[in-house]
Write a protein that holds these residues in place. Sequence first.
Motif, PDB file in Angstrom:
ATOM      1  N   LYS A 223     -56.249  39.807  16.863  1.00  0.00           N
ATOM      2  CA  LYS A 223     -57.026  39.572  18.080  1.00  0.00           C
ATOM      3  C   LYS A 223     -57.050  38.086  18.425  1.00  0.00           C
ATOM      4  N   ARG A 224     -57.154  37.236  17.410  1.00  0.00           N
ATOM      5  CA  ARG A 224     -57.155  35.784  17.653  1.00  0.00           C
ATOM      6  C   ARG A 224     -55.806  35.313  18.207  1.00  0.00           C
ATOM      7  N   LYS A 225     -54.727  35.978  17.764  1.00  0.00           N
ATOM      8  CA  LYS A 225     -53.392  35.584  18.199  1.00  0.00           C
ATOM      9  C   LYS A 225     -53.012  36.195  19.544  1.00  0.00           C
ATOM     10  N   SER A 226     -53.717  37.233  19.957  1.00  0.00           N
ATOM     11  CA  SER A 226     -53.360  37.968  21.161  1.00  0.00           C
ATOM     12  C   SER A 226     -53.558  37.125  22.419  1.00  0.00           C
TER      13      SER A 226
ATOM     14  N   PHE B 186     -58.880  41.406  13.374  1.00  0.00           N
ATOM     15  CA  PHE B 186     -59.429  40.166  13.936  1.00  0.00           C
ATOM     16  C   PHE B 186     -58.385  39.042  13.926  1.00  0.00           C
ATOM     17  N   TYR B 187     -57.494  39.071  12.940  1.00  0.00           N
ATOM     18  CA  TYR B 187     -56.391  38.101  12.900  1.00  0.00           C
ATOM     19  C   TYR B 187     -55.472  38.296  14.108  1.00  0.00           C
TER      20      TYR B 187
ATOM     21  N   LYS C 138     -57.202  38.376  26.382  1.00  0.00           N
ATOM     22  CA  LYS C 138     -58.562  38.042  25.985  1.00  0.00           C
ATOM     23  C   LYS C 138     -59.566  38.901  26.747  1.00  0.00           C
TER      24      LYS C 138
ATOM     25  N   SER D  59     -65.659  43.433  24.649  1.00  0.00           N
ATOM     26  CA  SER D  59     -65.297  43.559  23.225  1.00  0.00           C
ATOM     27  C   SER D  59     -66.409  44.222  22.427  1.00  0.00           C
TER      28      SER D  59
END
Length: 253
Positions: free
Chosen positions: A36-39, A33-34, A42, A48
């Motif tokens: 994914k937030r930075k990716s 999830f870390y 989207k 998802s």
Amino acid sequence: MDFPVTFQIFGKTVLAHPVFETVGIFIGMRYYFYLKRKSKEKLSFNTSAAILIGATAGALIGSKIIGNLENPYTLFENFNFKRFWTNNTIVGGLAFGLMGVEWAKKIVGHRESTGDLIVFPLILAMIIGRIGCFLTGIHEETYGITTNFIFGMHLGDEYLRHPVALYEITFLIVLCIILKTLQKKNIYPSGFVFQLFMLSYFSFRFMLDFIKPKTEIVGNLGTIQITCLCIIFYYFLKLRKINSLTSPENITS
């Protein structure tokens, strides 16, 4: 070191394997999830959610199906639900998790690969889980056959055995370094890192299971090895297709 290593949790003695497996899943998911937030890529909520449900359901079902089919004679001759539920294998989880994701992507109409983001959280979770396997010794079927090899260890009985969990941890660390290096080059299409991870890991597990106790199903191959061969063939075809698309003659044409 005395095997198995256990923990006292709520007054009950618990083997190290399920403890480390649970911790590995939790840390791996937080890491995912870390990332994914930075990716920059989207996905919509529906996509998802579908992928997460497909991966989770597939992994849960597959880990237990393949885990129990490791010894199909015991499964069918004397079925026990508790034994069925507690038998798991990461090979089945990865194979059926893949099927679940592909099925979910077809439902929501998503065609692009989504696997690269999960690779390194998955490797981290697997390494932590394998530490638990090692600390459990011979008290769960995650140990190696007897050996006189230099790396042989006493894992809870009088025999020297291959510490297959340590072999796998070493392999995963090396694989992680290689995949990180390839990812930084940023010349491969989306999904390549995940596909290479799957091909590499299933190839490794196919070879590793020759030095693990198993019930032979076809020739001298066990259920896990047969599953590995199916996934290896699937990803070999996919990587060949990617290689043909990224070859110099195709890029310049």
